[in-house]
Design an enzyme around this catalytic site. Structure first.
Site, PDB file in Angstrom:
ATOM      1  N   GLU A  91      -4.573   0.643   0.872  1.00 40.92           N
ATOM      2  CA  GLU A  91      -5.055   1.058  -0.457  1.00 40.92           C
ATOM      3  C   GLU A  91      -6.183   0.173  -0.998  1.00 40.92           C
ATOM      4  O   GLU A  91      -6.190  -0.152  -2.179  1.00 40.92           O
ATOM      5  CB  GLU A  91      -3.885   1.045  -1.464  1.00 40.92           C
ATOM      6  CG  GLU A  91      -2.736   1.949  -1.075  1.00 40.92           C
ATOM      7  CD  GLU A  91      -1.506   1.768  -1.963  1.00 40.92           C
ATOM      8  OE1 GLU A  91      -0.864   2.779  -2.247  1.00 40.92           O
ATOM      9  OE2 GLU A  91      -1.199   0.628  -2.364  1.00 40.92           O
TER      10      GLU A  91
HETATM   11  C1  TNX Z   1       2.343   2.311  -1.903  1.00 40.09           C
HETATM   12  S1  TNX Z   1       2.010   2.730   0.903  1.00 40.09           S
HETATM   13  C2  TNX Z   1       2.081   0.999  -1.547  1.00 40.09           C
HETATM   14  C3  TNX Z   1       2.609  -0.076  -2.381  1.00 40.09           C
HETATM   15  C4  TNX Z   1       3.479   0.441  -3.486  1.00 40.09           C
HETATM   16  C5  TNX Z   1       4.276   1.633  -3.011  1.00 40.09           C
HETATM   17  C6  TNX Z   1       5.249   2.175  -4.016  1.00 40.09           C
HETATM   18  C7  TNX Z   1       1.548   1.209   0.773  1.00 40.09           C
HETATM   19  C8  TNX Z   1       1.248   0.525   2.022  1.00 40.09           C
HETATM   20  N1  TNX Z   1       1.436   0.614  -0.423  1.00 40.09           N
HETATM   21  O1  TNX Z   1       1.569  -0.867  -2.888  1.00 40.09           O
HETATM   22  O2  TNX Z   1       4.318  -0.578  -3.891  1.00 40.09           O
HETATM   23  O3  TNX Z   1       3.384   2.640  -2.657  1.00 40.09           O
HETATM   24  O4  TNX Z   1       6.031   3.199  -3.478  1.00 40.09           O
END
Ligand code: TNX
Length: 521
Positions: free
Chosen positions: A333
């Protein structure tokens, strides 16, 4: 005619036998436990009720050289509830024994075991201490659930008879705990380690830094922990592990045959570091502290040399206190890092990890950066096509499977679940169990899968009770997907075996979710 008392008794007894309800004779009640009830399901298990073994005050634990640590652990498991001494000895010399043997059995690999329970003794054989440890997790499930009690229970202790031959489908069965969004003290992490170890989980991934807090002491950048560690989601109290505390957690995990994988998420998810050290921002100004749960807004300064000094210092210190082979560098992300910058960053940072003797693992976005075949991308999306992940697999990388819509323990079970999120899915027990890691991502088959991991993100998770409620009963399902042969996969059989685990959780004090999909006892 007068019937003698003896004759009368005989008549009454035989009448009673005839009058027994049909259900009791035709279908005897399922036993509380047996070798075919173990979770994760073994490769093969043959029950033999005639060869139950009774633990007594005279039972000993006979351990080969190299099996002493597992023998002491087993003794620690069995002593509180039995109150028996269960001394660990090299040879049983005629006493009834649980024997832990190290051998050479090509069928069972490094984590497999063979367990034979007979009237005159229990023999557990493996090629390594890891295999013995996993065998002990099966053995404990063959005892009454009261074995998990912390105080002496006055009762008989029968190990269900039969044999098990067992080894894992995948090498990696993991759990991830996000200690950044909310901080969990070392004792809470150790408690979770004990809870996951019983399902043959062998890695614990600790998400040590994120926007809301930095949780590991870095001596060359001391304020990361002492300042960046003060905060947590919603203004809740923060905290951090000193390096000594971290090493102690790592050693505790090792005593449960679990390898710790530490994660420092970058180049995004870095607000705690960038609000602590101004020089980590391109404009040299510290960003404000943030404790909300937005994602994707932060980015390290890709063009600045200080960024790579920071990364190298962190990687060097973390590598020095981490005996396991992997460092996790996040990479998810990074929505505020332009794609070309992301690539440049990854291509500078991944060699730093190698320089300190560690292999790279990271969220699957790192696959876009052409990582070396030794790198393990961790897949978190919903399955289907992913060109860069498939290409990494084709180049020789193994892929770790954590699909958010099946394996994320922070997803709610149903709309009424008081904790958790629902952006990926609602994950009832059956959904969390009904998927196959080897047919999830195009181009990533059985031989390209490293294993599975169940991540627990903690934006809404604050206590050990909260952790347990989200992990149980779903974590055993993910562990079973990682350990058990594909051929054993069957929801109806699994839900029955799972139900039999719940008295163990109750005895252990685990706060589990009573899913309506399972007939709990
Ligand atoms: C996505 S999927 C994230 C996290 C969050 C989570 C909450 C991913 C690798 N990162 O930063 O905590 O969703 O469900």
């Amino acid at each position: 005619m007068r019937l003698s008392r003896a004759v009368l008794t005989a008549v009454v007894v035989s009448l009673a036998a005839v009058a027994m309800p049909a259900s009791a004779t035709a279908a005897p009640a399922a036993p509380e436990r047996g070798v075919t009830d173990v979770v994760p399901a073994p490769v093969s298990a043959k029950a033999d009720p005639k060869s139950d073994f009774r633990l007594t005050p005279f039972t000993v634990i006979a351990a080969d050289r190299g099996a002493g640590q597992v023998a002491d652990y087993l003794r620690g498991l069995l002593r509180p509830a039995t109150g028996y001494p269960l001394p660990v000895v090299p040879h049983a010399v005629g006493l009834p024994a649980i024997s832990l043997r190290l051998g050479h059995d090509a069928r069972i690999g490094t984590e497999g075991y063979e367990l034979k329970v007979a009237r005159d003794g229990v023999t557990l054989t493996a090629n390594t201490a890891d295999g013995l440890f996993e065998g002990v997790q099966s053995l404990r499930q063959l005892l009454p659930s009261a074995i998990e009690a912390k105080r002496v229970q006055h009762r008989t202790w029968t190990v269900a008879g039969g044999t098990i031959l067992d080894y894992p489908r995948f090498a990696d069965r993991g759990a991830m705990l996000d200690v950044a969004r909310h901080f969990f003290k070392p004792d809470q992490v150790k408690l979770y380690i004990d809870q996951i170890a019983q399902y043959k989980v062998n890695t614990l991934h600790l998400h040590l830094a994120d926007d809301q807090g930095w949780r590991i002491e870095i001596k060359s950048w001391p304020k990361l922990a002492t300042v960046g560690g003060l905060t947590a989601v919603d203004g809740d109290p923060g905290g951090y592990y000193t390096q000594a505390q971290y090493k102690d957690i790592v050693a505790y995990a090792a005593s449960r045959h679990i390898t710790v994988i530490p994660e420092i998420d970058m180049p995004g998810h870095t607000n705690a570091a960038q609000s602590t050290y101004a020089e980590l921002n391109c404009d040299g100004k510290a960003v404000p502290v943030r404790t909300d749960t937005e994602v994707g807004y932060s980015s390290l300064c890709i063009s600045s040399p200080i960024t790579y000094k920071f990364v190298e210092d962190v990687v060097r210190e973390l590598a020095a206190i981490t005996p396991g082979p992997f460092l996790h560098i996040g990479g998810d992300e990074a929505h505020s890092t332009p794609p070309a910058d992301y690539l440049a960053f990854e291509q500078k940072v991944q060699p730093i990890v190698a320089k300190y003797g560690k292999r790279v693992t990271g969220w699957h976005e790192i696959a876009k950066s052409n990582p070396p075949a030794s790198a393990v991308p961790q897949y978190w999306d919903f399955g289907g096509d992913n060109a860069s992940v498939a290409a990494a697999a084709a180049r020789g990388s193994k892929i770790l499977m954590s699909p958010a819509n099946y394996a994320y323990l922070d997803m709610k079970y149903d709309p009424s679940t008081p904790l958790g999120q629902d952006w990926a899915a609602l994950i009832e027990v059956r959904n969390g169990y009904d998927w196959d890691p080897a047919s999830l991502v195009t181009g990533v088959g059985e031989n390209q899968v490293a294993g599975v991991e169940a991540p627990l993100w903690t934006e809404t998770i604050r206590t050990s009770d909260d952790i347990e409620y989200m992990a149980f009963p779903r974590l055993p399902g993910i562990a079973e997907i990682g350990w058990s042969p594909r051929a054993t996969h069957n929801w109806d059989a699994y839900r029955t075996r799972l139900a039999k685990q719940s008295p163990r959780w109750t005895a252990q004090g685990i706060n589990f979710y009573r899913s309506p999909q399972v007939d709990w006892r």
